[in-house]
Write a protein that holds these residues in place. Structure first.
Motif, PDB file in Angstrom:
ATOM      1  N   ILE A  91      24.233  74.889   9.664  1.00  7.61           N
ATOM      2  CA  ILE A  91      23.430  76.400   9.469  1.00  7.61           C
ATOM      3  C   ILE A  91      22.203  76.402   9.047  1.00  7.61           C
ATOM      4  CG2 ILE A  91      23.607  78.150   7.852  1.00  7.61           C
ATOM      5  CD1 ILE A  91      27.206  77.907   8.703  1.00  7.61           C
ATOM      6  N   THR A  92      21.970  75.863   7.646  1.00  3.48           N
ATOM      7  CA  THR A  92      20.663  75.321   7.685  1.00  3.48           C
ATOM      8  C   THR A  92      19.494  74.941   8.166  1.00  3.48           C
ATOM      9  OG1 THR A  92      21.746  74.906   5.117  1.00  3.48           O
ATOM     10  CG2 THR A  92      19.678  73.778   5.075  1.00  3.48           C
ATOM     11  N   GLU A  93      20.001  74.343   9.237  1.00  2.00           N
ATOM     12  CA  GLU A  93      19.098  73.316  10.381  1.00  2.00           C
ATOM     13  C   GLU A  93      18.563  75.200  11.096  1.00  2.00           C
ATOM     14  OE1 GLU A  93      18.373  70.115  13.695  1.00  2.00           O
ATOM     15  OE2 GLU A  93      20.175  70.372  12.380  1.00  2.00           O
ATOM     16  N   LYS A  94      19.619  76.132  11.577  1.00  2.00           N
ATOM     17  CA  LYS A  94      18.832  76.433  12.493  1.00  2.00           C
ATOM     18  C   LYS A  94      18.708  78.070  11.608  1.00  2.00           C
ATOM     19  CE  LYS A  94      20.715  74.916  16.052  1.00  2.00           C
ATOM     20  NZ  LYS A  94      19.986  74.689  17.437  1.00  2.00           N
ATOM     21  N   ASN A  95      18.582  77.730  10.105  1.00  2.00           N
ATOM     22  CA  ASN A  95      18.266  78.878   9.159  1.00  2.00           C
ATOM     23  C   ASN A  95      16.790  78.584   8.845  1.00  2.00           C
ATOM     24  OD1 ASN A  95      20.165  80.726   8.953  1.00  2.00           O
ATOM     25  ND2 ASN A  95      20.610  79.225   6.906  1.00  2.00           N
ATOM     26  N   LYS A  96      16.761  77.269   8.873  1.00  2.00           N
ATOM     27  CA  LYS A  96      14.795  76.661   8.851  1.00  2.00           C
ATOM     28  C   LYS A  96      14.385  77.033  10.811  1.00  2.00           C
ATOM     29  CE  LYS A  96      15.417  72.549   5.738  1.00  2.00           C
ATOM     30  NZ  LYS A  96      15.363  71.627   5.272  1.00  2.00           N
ATOM     31  N   GLU A  97      14.872  76.943  11.272  1.00  2.00           N
ATOM     32  CA  GLU A  97      14.478  77.258  12.899  1.00  2.00           C
ATOM     33  C   GLU A  97      14.158  78.976  12.851  1.00  2.00           C
ATOM     34  OE1 GLU A  97      17.270  75.514  16.153  1.00  2.00           O
ATOM     35  OE2 GLU A  97      16.982  73.413  15.417  1.00  2.00           O
ATOM     36  N   LEU A  98      15.511  79.210  12.433  1.00  2.00           N
ATOM     37  CA  LEU A  98      14.563  80.716  12.430  1.00  2.00           C
ATOM     38  C   LEU A  98      13.509  81.494  11.183  1.00  2.00           C
ATOM     39  CD1 LEU A  98      18.769  82.581  12.676  1.00  2.00           C
ATOM     40  CD2 LEU A  98      16.974  82.466  14.392  1.00  2.00           C
ATOM     41  N   ASP A  99      14.081  80.590  10.005  1.00  2.00           N
ATOM     42  CA  ASP A  99      12.510  81.147   9.089  1.00  2.00           C
ATOM     43  C   ASP A  99      11.405  80.774  10.271  1.00  2.00           C
ATOM     44  OD1 ASP A  99      13.986  81.839   7.709  1.00  2.00           O
ATOM     45  OD2 ASP A  99      14.462  80.608   6.563  1.00  2.00           O
ATOM     46  N   GLY A 100      11.424  79.408  10.384  1.00  2.00           N
ATOM     47  CA  GLY A 100      10.054  79.260  11.799  1.00  2.00           C
ATOM     48  C   GLY A 100       9.354  80.110  12.824  1.00  2.00           C
ATOM     49  N   LYS A 101      10.684  80.805  13.485  1.00  2.00           N
ATOM     50  CA  LYS A 101       9.997  81.745  14.698  1.00  2.00           C
ATOM     51  C   LYS A 101       9.488  83.171  13.404  1.00  2.00           C
ATOM     52  CE  LYS A 101      13.671  79.857  17.634  1.00  2.00           C
ATOM     53  NZ  LYS A 101      15.154  80.128  18.729  1.00  2.00           N
ATOM     54  N   ILE A 102      10.538  83.572  12.727  1.00  2.00           N
ATOM     55  CA  ILE A 102      10.380  84.717  12.152  1.00  2.00           C
ATOM     56  C   ILE A 102       8.784  84.390  11.463  1.00  2.00           C
ATOM     57  CG2 ILE A 102      10.824  86.346  10.150  1.00  2.00           C
ATOM     58  CD1 ILE A 102      13.686  85.324  10.062  1.00  2.00           C
ATOM     59  N   LYS A 103       8.338  83.868  11.069  1.00  2.00           N
ATOM     60  CA  LYS A 103       7.200  83.291  11.065  1.00  2.00           C
ATOM     61  C   LYS A 103       6.223  83.576  12.046  1.00  2.00           C
ATOM     62  CE  LYS A 103       7.748  79.901   6.661  1.00  2.00           C
ATOM     63  NZ  LYS A 103       7.740  79.156   5.582  1.00  2.00           N
ATOM     64  N   GLU A 104       6.659  82.500  13.510  1.00  2.00           N
ATOM     65  CA  GLU A 104       5.995  82.931  14.378  1.00  2.00           C
ATOM     66  C   GLU A 104       5.622  84.528  14.979  1.00  2.00           C
ATOM     67  OE1 GLU A 104       7.610  80.358  17.291  1.00  2.00           O
ATOM     68  OE2 GLU A 104       7.028  78.443  16.225  1.00  2.00           O
TER      69      GLU A 104
END
Length: 212
Positions: free
Chosen positions: A57-70
């Motif tokens: 979940i932490t890894e997926k959250n980081k990926e989502l945070d990166g996508k949100i920033k993009e």
């Protein structure tokens, strides 16, 4: 013949019971220890699985945070591109503003008005001139208010002065008027909003006719 057992059978029985008790105690300890081990292994397995889930979940959250920033960066870039496109369109449309402005001033200037200078700064135009009276200045400002290309006229200065010397001197009104210029897109937006007004007023009109 009567046989008498002289062996200490009671003590042997007690010893046998003690041995059985100790055996049961040892067995219960072993069973309890085994249960503890099984439960510990079970909870350890569950804990490690939960840790893996949390890491996932932490890894997926980081990926989502990166996508949100993009996405936020893309939105900023899109907004910047829209602003640049709007600026280019405004520059293209503003090239014709002086022509519209001069046509409006020629059309709206009343009799007894003399324009001395016209200076445009951004979307505001500063008009200086002379008038025969204050009433003429008022008429000019009212006409500017009714123009589709002009907006928000303001009288900056309006005072009486003498032009010429001696017998040729004339009493006139010197005025400075600031007025805004509308862009074509502003006119289009105003026209679109005006076209929507009758549709909104139709229910009220129908109600009024029904009352009559």
């Amino acid at each position: 013949m009567i046989r008498i057992n002289l062996l200490p059978h009671r003590e042997a029985r007690r010893k046998e019971l003690k041995n059985q008790f100790y055996a049961l105690m040892a067995l219960s300890v072993l069973v309890g220890f085994g249960i503890v081990i099984v439960v510990g292994v079970y909870f350890s397995t569950q804990l490690s699985a939960q840790v893996e889930r949390n890491a996932f979940i932490t890894e997926k959250n980081k990926e989502l945070d990166g996508k949100i920033k993009e996405v936020a960066t893309l939105r900023q870039e899109i907004d910047a591109l829209k602003a640049r496109q709007q600026a280019v369109e405004d520059l293209q449309s503003d090239r014709n503003q002086p022509v519209f402005m001069m046509n409006e001033l020629v059309r709206l200037a009343p009799e007894g008005l003399y324009l001395l200078s016209i200076k445009q700064e951004g979307q505001r135009v500063l008009i200086k001139g002379y008038a025969q009276s204050h009433a003429v200045v008022g008429i000019f400002v009212n006409d500017l208010s009714s123009s589709k290309w002009m907006t928000r006229p303001e009288i900056i200065q309006n005072k009486a002065v003498n032009l010429g010397q001696g017998r040729d001197a004339k009493r006139v009104i010197e005025f400075d008027v600031s007025v805004g210029m509308r862009r074509p897109r502003e006119l289009e937006a105003a026209a679109a909003s005006a076209s929507e007004l009758p549709a909104e007023k139709k229910p009220a009109d129908s109600k009024s006719t029904e009352k009559k």
